[in-house]
Design an enzyme around this catalytic site. Structure first.
Site, PDB file in Angstrom:
ATOM      1  N   PHE A  91      42.422  54.723 -48.382  1.00 33.64           N
ATOM      2  CA  PHE A  91      41.523  55.602 -47.626  1.00 33.64           C
ATOM      3  C   PHE A  91      40.662  54.836 -46.610  1.00 33.64           C
ATOM      4  O   PHE A  91      40.720  55.094 -45.403  1.00 33.64           O
ATOM      5  CB  PHE A  91      40.666  56.386 -48.615  1.00 33.64           C
ATOM      6  CG  PHE A  91      39.537  57.124 -47.997  1.00 33.64           C
ATOM      7  CD1 PHE A  91      39.750  57.985 -46.927  1.00 33.64           C
ATOM      8  CD2 PHE A  91      38.242  56.976 -48.483  1.00 33.64           C
ATOM      9  CE1 PHE A  91      38.694  58.673 -46.339  1.00 33.64           C
ATOM     10  CE2 PHE A  91      37.190  57.663 -47.910  1.00 33.64           C
ATOM     11  CZ  PHE A  91      37.414  58.504 -46.838  1.00 33.64           C
ATOM     12  N   ILE A  92      39.886  53.869 -47.045  1.00 37.34           N
ATOM     13  CA  ILE A  92      39.007  53.161 -46.096  1.00 37.34           C
ATOM     14  C   ILE A  92      39.829  52.145 -45.303  1.00 37.34           C
ATOM     15  O   ILE A  92      39.642  51.979 -44.090  1.00 37.34           O
ATOM     16  CB  ILE A  92      37.846  52.444 -46.820  1.00 37.34           C
ATOM     17  CG1 ILE A  92      37.097  53.402 -47.731  1.00 37.34           C
ATOM     18  CG2 ILE A  92      36.876  51.843 -45.799  1.00 37.34           C
ATOM     19  CD1 ILE A  92      35.998  52.758 -48.562  1.00 37.34           C
TER      20      ILE A  92
ATOM     21  N   ASP B  43      28.697  50.124 -54.371  1.00 36.94           N
ATOM     22  CA  ASP B  43      27.335  50.331 -54.892  1.00 36.94           C
ATOM     23  C   ASP B  43      27.332  50.449 -56.417  1.00 36.94           C
ATOM     24  O   ASP B  43      26.310  50.249 -57.070  1.00 36.94           O
ATOM     25  CB  ASP B  43      26.683  51.577 -54.264  1.00 36.94           C
ATOM     26  CG  ASP B  43      27.461  52.876 -54.478  1.00 36.94           C
ATOM     27  OD1 ASP B  43      28.568  52.835 -55.048  1.00 36.94           O
ATOM     28  OD2 ASP B  43      26.953  53.939 -54.055  1.00 36.94           O
ATOM     29  N   GLU B  44      28.508  50.771 -56.990  1.00 34.40           N
ATOM     30  CA  GLU B  44      28.563  51.018 -58.437  1.00 34.40           C
ATOM     31  C   GLU B  44      28.331  49.754 -59.263  1.00 34.40           C
ATOM     32  O   GLU B  44      28.101  49.842 -60.470  1.00 34.40           O
ATOM     33  CB  GLU B  44      29.901  51.670 -58.807  1.00 34.40           C
ATOM     34  CG  GLU B  44      30.089  53.015 -58.119  1.00 34.40           C
ATOM     35  CD  GLU B  44      31.237  53.829 -58.697  1.00 34.40           C
ATOM     36  OE1 GLU B  44      31.497  53.725 -59.904  1.00 34.40           O
ATOM     37  OE2 GLU B  44      31.861  54.568 -57.923  1.00 34.40           O
TER      38      GLU B  44
ATOM     39  N   TYR C  61      35.801  50.451 -64.148  1.00 30.38           N
ATOM     40  CA  TYR C  61      36.034  50.230 -62.708  1.00 30.38           C
ATOM     41  C   TYR C  61      34.933  49.352 -62.131  1.00 30.38           C
ATOM     42  O   TYR C  61      35.195  48.304 -61.527  1.00 30.38           O
ATOM     43  CB  TYR C  61      36.091  51.574 -61.965  1.00 30.38           C
ATOM     44  CG  TYR C  61      35.868  51.446 -60.470  1.00 30.38           C
ATOM     45  CD1 TYR C  61      36.822  50.854 -59.646  1.00 30.38           C
ATOM     46  CD2 TYR C  61      34.677  51.901 -59.874  1.00 30.38           C
ATOM     47  CE1 TYR C  61      36.617  50.721 -58.273  1.00 30.38           C
ATOM     48  CE2 TYR C  61      34.468  51.778 -58.511  1.00 30.38           C
ATOM     49  CZ  TYR C  61      35.427  51.187 -57.711  1.00 30.38           C
ATOM     50  OH  TYR C  61      35.219  51.048 -56.361  1.00 30.38           O
TER      51      TYR C  61
ATOM     52  N   ASN D 168      29.363  55.812 -51.574  1.00 33.98           N
ATOM     53  CA  ASN D 168      30.496  56.762 -51.550  1.00 33.98           C
ATOM     54  C   ASN D 168      30.949  57.059 -50.133  1.00 33.98           C
ATOM     55  O   ASN D 168      30.142  57.509 -49.319  1.00 33.98           O
ATOM     56  CB  ASN D 168      30.041  58.102 -52.138  1.00 33.98           C
ATOM     57  CG  ASN D 168      30.418  58.254 -53.576  1.00 33.98           C
ATOM     58  OD1 ASN D 168      30.368  57.288 -54.325  1.00 33.98           O
ATOM     59  ND2 ASN D 168      30.790  59.451 -53.957  1.00 33.98           N
TER      60      ASN D 168
ATOM     61  N   ARG E 251      24.755  61.366 -55.236  1.00 41.12           N
ATOM     62  CA  ARG E 251      25.536  60.331 -54.544  1.00 41.12           C
ATOM     63  C   ARG E 251      25.092  60.278 -53.084  1.00 41.12           C
ATOM     64  O   ARG E 251      24.685  61.292 -52.514  1.00 41.12           O
ATOM     65  CB  ARG E 251      27.054  60.642 -54.596  1.00 41.12           C
ATOM     66  CG  ARG E 251      27.628  60.770 -56.014  1.00 41.12           C
ATOM     67  CD  ARG E 251      27.643  59.430 -56.734  1.00 41.12           C
ATOM     68  NE  ARG E 251      28.208  59.513 -58.088  1.00 41.12           N
ATOM     69  CZ  ARG E 251      27.502  59.537 -59.216  1.00 41.12           C
ATOM     70  NH1 ARG E 251      26.168  59.521 -59.180  1.00 41.12           N
ATOM     71  NH2 ARG E 251      28.107  59.562 -60.394  1.00 41.12           N
TER      72      ARG E 251
END
Ligand SMILES: NC(=O)c1ccc[n+]([C@@H]2O[C@H](COP(=O)([O-])OP(=O)(O)OC[C@H]3O[C@@H](n4cnc5c(N)ncnc54)[C@H](O)[C@@H]3O)[C@@H](O)[C@H]2O)c1
Length: 315
Positions: free
Chosen positions: A16-17, A126-127, A149, A178, A213
């Protein structure tokens, strides 16, 4: 872009990114090599699109098994298993790709003569900080990941900093919040909910929808990475935050409003995620000091993004 960063090695550039980043680099006239194992999350339409570009080459390989490093000025490591729910069900592949993949790519860099080593940019998250009820996490905060994760991502960050100190590899770690944008794989909140609503099914909402988020457009993330490549302080960490902090239920409400689905049919509560993080929030003032700020507005972009999803990809 700075002349010395004209050959870019991307990993996970069909994700995706990564695909937004690859497309921008090709548009900027760079040469792009992409190591991607083409997992379920890879976008096959982008694969066809990029293959037609004379400055692009795909190396279909696993970052954990790749045994050589193509010539490049910078590596941007996106490749990862990225879906938290999958990590809760089965975490081994997350350790393999997200941790051993980084170890292997760092070793490929170390094997080069010092003056030929590329800059290593690790795309973290950020997680890694865990959640925060009030205030924002800065780059100096303790890492307290809550699920397998984020634990693999936090561990990978430590590999990067230690390879920098022990072996003298130049690095940056970037921790985006996110991301949203066009053509995200439909396991994630926005495309999955839009798909279900379009098919007359309620979106599945964790808990009461109050989890918070921050939302960052994938093109703003690309801007941030290019900013750090061009003028970031080497061997340091940059958070990539956003100006849009929303409860999950507010995101679902915006999708429902656009698709004209009445609220009572738009979502239903589902079992909560084990180890659920309540809120993420980042202090990204270091990055903003370099002149970066998010340019895209969530509520302006969302309708076009929902309309652009390729729903054939989802079945
Ligand atoms: N999407 C987000 O909101 C978000 C937020 C913060 C950080 N990140 C991080 O950004 C990076 C990219 O996320 P994304 O959402 O684009 O991911 P994604 O799941 O959409 O894509 C991952 C890509 O990596 C490839 N890949 C996976 N394992 C690989 C391996 N072992 N070897 C080679 N290729 C492999 C896949 O084929 C796919 O093309 C990840 O490192 C993720 O942790 C994502």
């Amino acid at each position: 872009m700075n002349k010395s960063f004209e050959i870019i090695l991307v990993t996970g550039g069909l994700g995706f990114i990564g695909k937004h980043f690859v497309r921008r680099c090709l548009d900027n006239g760079c040469f792009v090599r992409n190591i991607d194992k083409v997992s379920y999350a890879a976008d096959l339409k982008s694969m066809v699109e990029f293959d037609a570009h004379p400055h692009y080459r795909l190396l279909q390989m696993d970052v954990a098994e790749c045994d050589f490093l193509p010539e490049c000025d910078v590596i941007v490591n996106f490749a990862a298993e990225s879906h938290v729910d999958n990590a809760i069900t089965s975490n081994k592949q997350f350790c393999q790709s997200n941790f051993m993949g980084v170890q292997n790519m760092l070793e490929r860099v170390r094997a080069k003569q010092a003056r030929e080593r590329p800059l290593f940019i690790q795309i973290s998250t950020d997680e890694v900080y865990g959640d925060i009820s009030n205030g924002k996490h800065s780059e100096a905060d303790l890492l307290k990941p809550s699920n397998p994760y984020s634990a693999t991502k936090a561990s990978a960050d430590m590999l990067v900093t230690s390879w920098g100190r022990t072996y003298g590899i130049d690095w940056n770690i970037m921790r985006p919040t996110n991301n949203y944008g066009c053509q995200q794989y439909p396991e994630k909140l926005i495309p999955k909910s839009a798909w279900r609503m379009r098919r007359g099914q309620p979106a599945l909402m964790h808990g009461d929808g109050s989890y918070v988020r921050s939302w960052l457009h994938a093109e703003d993330t690309v801007d941030a990475i290019l900013t750090v490549i061009e003028r970031g302080e080497r061997n340091s960490i940059y958070n990539i935050g956003s100006d849009t902090e929303l409860r999950n239920i507010e995101v679902l409400r915006a999708i429902a409003e656009h698709l004209k689905v009445p609220e009572e049919d738009a979502w239903m509560a589902t079992g909560n995620r084990t180890g659920q993080d309540v809120r993420y929030s980042l202090d990204d003032s270091r990055l903003r000091e370099l002149g970066w700020a998010p340019k895209r507005q969530f509520f302006e972009e969302l309708p076009g993004i929902v309309d652009s999803f390729d729903f054939m990809r989802f079945s």
